[in-house]
Scaffold this active site. Structure first.
Site, PDB file in Angstrom:
ATOM      1  N   PRO A  89       0.815  -1.219   0.000  1.00  0.00           N
ATOM      2  CA  PRO A  89       0.000   0.000   0.000  1.00  0.00           C
ATOM      3  C   PRO A  89       0.847   1.266   0.000  1.00  0.00           C
ATOM      4  O   PRO A  89       0.365   2.358  -0.279  1.00  0.00           O
ATOM      5  CB  PRO A  89      -0.827  -0.124   1.285  1.00  0.00           C
ATOM      6  CG  PRO A  89      -0.152  -1.135   2.116  1.00  0.00           C
ATOM      7  CD  PRO A  89       0.643  -2.011   1.218  1.00  0.00           C
ATOM      8  N   ARG A 154      -2.895  -8.053 -20.661  1.00  0.00           N
ATOM      9  CA  ARG A 154      -3.793  -7.523 -21.689  1.00  0.00           C
ATOM     10  C   ARG A 154      -3.049  -6.673 -22.721  1.00  0.00           C
ATOM     11  O   ARG A 154      -3.530  -6.475 -23.837  1.00  0.00           O
ATOM     12  CB  ARG A 154      -4.906  -6.679 -21.074  1.00  0.00           C
ATOM     13  CG  ARG A 154      -5.845  -7.440 -20.196  1.00  0.00           C
ATOM     14  CD  ARG A 154      -6.928  -6.538 -19.642  1.00  0.00           C
ATOM     15  NE  ARG A 154      -7.965  -6.234 -20.629  1.00  0.00           N
ATOM     16  CZ  ARG A 154      -8.056  -5.117 -21.299  1.00  0.00           C
ATOM     17  NH1 ARG A 154      -7.162  -4.168 -21.128  1.00  0.00           N
ATOM     18  NH2 ARG A 154      -9.037  -4.894 -22.155  1.00  0.00           N
TER      19      ARG A 154
HETATM   20  C1  4H4 Z   1       1.397  -4.337   3.956  1.00  0.00           C
HETATM   21  C2  4H4 Z   1      -0.902  -4.700   4.507  1.00  0.00           C
HETATM   22  C3  4H4 Z   1       1.559  -3.570   5.099  1.00  0.00           C
HETATM   23  C4  4H4 Z   1      -0.740  -3.928   5.648  1.00  0.00           C
HETATM   24  C5  4H4 Z   1       0.189  -4.896   3.678  1.00  0.00           C
HETATM   25  C6  4H4 Z   1       0.473  -3.381   5.917  1.00  0.00           C
HETATM   26  C7  4H4 Z   1      -1.513  -3.574  -1.348  1.00  0.00           C
HETATM   27  C8  4H4 Z   1      -2.112  -2.517  -2.031  1.00  0.00           C
HETATM   28  C9  4H4 Z   1      -1.839  -4.054  -0.002  1.00  0.00           C
HETATM   29  C10 4H4 Z   1      -0.761  -6.825   2.136  1.00  0.00           C
HETATM   30  C11 4H4 Z   1       0.072  -5.667   2.452  1.00  0.00           C
HETATM   31  C12 4H4 Z   1      -1.197  -5.542   1.757  1.00  0.00           C
HETATM   32  N1  4H4 Z   1      -0.543  -4.071  -2.125  1.00  0.00           N
HETATM   33  N2  4H4 Z   1      -1.514  -2.447  -3.227  1.00  0.00           N
HETATM   34  N3  4H4 Z   1      -3.124  -1.692  -1.628  1.00  0.00           N
HETATM   35  N4  4H4 Z   1       0.964  -3.405   8.493  1.00  0.00           N
HETATM   36  N5  4H4 Z   1      -1.048  -5.056   0.432  1.00  0.00           N
HETATM   37  O1  4H4 Z   1      -2.779  -3.577   0.611  1.00  0.00           O
HETATM   38  O2  4H4 Z   1       1.786  -1.568   7.066  1.00  0.00           O
HETATM   39  O3  4H4 Z   1      -0.582  -1.772   7.528  1.00  0.00           O
HETATM   40  O4  4H4 Z   1      -0.569  -3.391  -3.261  1.00  0.00           O
HETATM   41  S1  4H4 Z   1       0.665  -2.411   7.301  1.00  0.00           S
END
Ligand code: 4H4
Length: 245
Positions: A89, A154
């Site tokens: 994220p 795609r």
């Molecule tokens: C990483 C979730 C860190 C929470 C994740 C945290 C995405 C997104 C995503 C599994 C990873 C989550 N990946 N685009 N959006 N602990 N991956 O949500 O920092 O909150 O690509 S944390």
């Protein structure tokens, strides 16, 4: 093109690889797809792949060593034609332009970020870039890796086959796609726009372009700044803004 996904849950990606357009492209040899589990590269007897975060805090972080070992097994030699991508994220937002760019590489390795996070050394010393598929937090990086694989695939010639309409897709023109209809001509009192039944290709193209512009103006006005528009289209937008059309 080859795409490898590095994931602790390989069955998710394998299921995705096996079906529909992606599955057919794989079977036709247009796409070479594989998934690797970093747990297979863990060196301790219990095959641990995560551990507690330095500095305290809840949850577990995915350790760097098994991920490095998995990626270096997949990609022993890095070249300008290979790209290692971490999904998280915290990454740069994934767009259609990103998909077009990634489709120019010969080999992509997508590392699925862990649901609680992944050791920073993976981003600092292994990944070429970090990509987010949206401003929300998922339970794992597998869906983002599959989204990226799908959007990139795609863009590969032959993957869409007869349905190859990527050139008219939303975002490909810089605008959202126009409304689309199929049989019947009237469904529950809702009729297909007459122009689409006219067979007049120039009028149909003009209607479709205007509807793409209208839909983009209504739903994603921020896209208009970068979209290539004619002077007539800019005048039409101004008229809509003034409530004159
Ligand atoms: C990483 C979730 C860190 C929470 C994740 C945290 C995405 C997104 C995503 C599994 C990873 C989550 N990946 N685009 N959006 N602990 N991956 O949500 O920092 O909150 O690509 S944390």
């Amino acid at each position: 093109m080859r795409i490898d996904i590095v994931s602790l849950f390989p069955e998710l990606a394998e299921a995705f690889f096996a079906h529909s357009i992606i599955g057919r492209a794989r079977a036709a040899g247009i796409l070479d797809l594989a998934v690797t589990n970093p747990r297979d590269f863990s060196t301790d007897k219990h095959h641990h792949v995560d551990d507690t975060p330095y500095g305290g805090g809840s949850g577990m972080l995915m350790q760097a060593a098994p991920v490095y070992a998995a990626v270096e097994h997949i990609l022993p030699v890095r070249t300008p034609h290979t790209r290692v991508i971490l999904t998280a994220p915290t990454g740069v937002p994934f767009t259609q332009d990103t998909a077009k760019r990634l489709a120019t590489y010969e080999h992509l390795v997508l590392v699925c970020g862990h649901y609680e996070g992944i050791d920073q050394r993976v981003e600092d010393g292994l990944a070429d870039e970090t990509i987010s598929v949206g401003d929300y937090v998922l339970t794992g990086g597998e869906l983002p890796a599959m989204v990226i694989t799908d959007a990139v695939a795609r863009m590969i010639p032959g993957v869409l086959g007869a349905a190859d309409s990527a050139g008219e897709d939303s975002f490909y023109t810089g605008l959202l796609e126009y409304p689309q209809y199929t049989k019947p001509a009237v469904f529950r009192g809702m009729a297909v726009p007459e122009v689409l039944l006219s067979g007049h290709h120039a009028n149909i193209a003009a209607w479709r372009r205007r509807e793409s512009l209208r839909r983009t103006w209504e739903r994603r006005p921020e896209l208009l700044a970068r979209a290539p528009l004619t002077e007539d289209e800019r005048r039409l937008l101004a008229a809509w803004e003034d409530g004159e059309a």
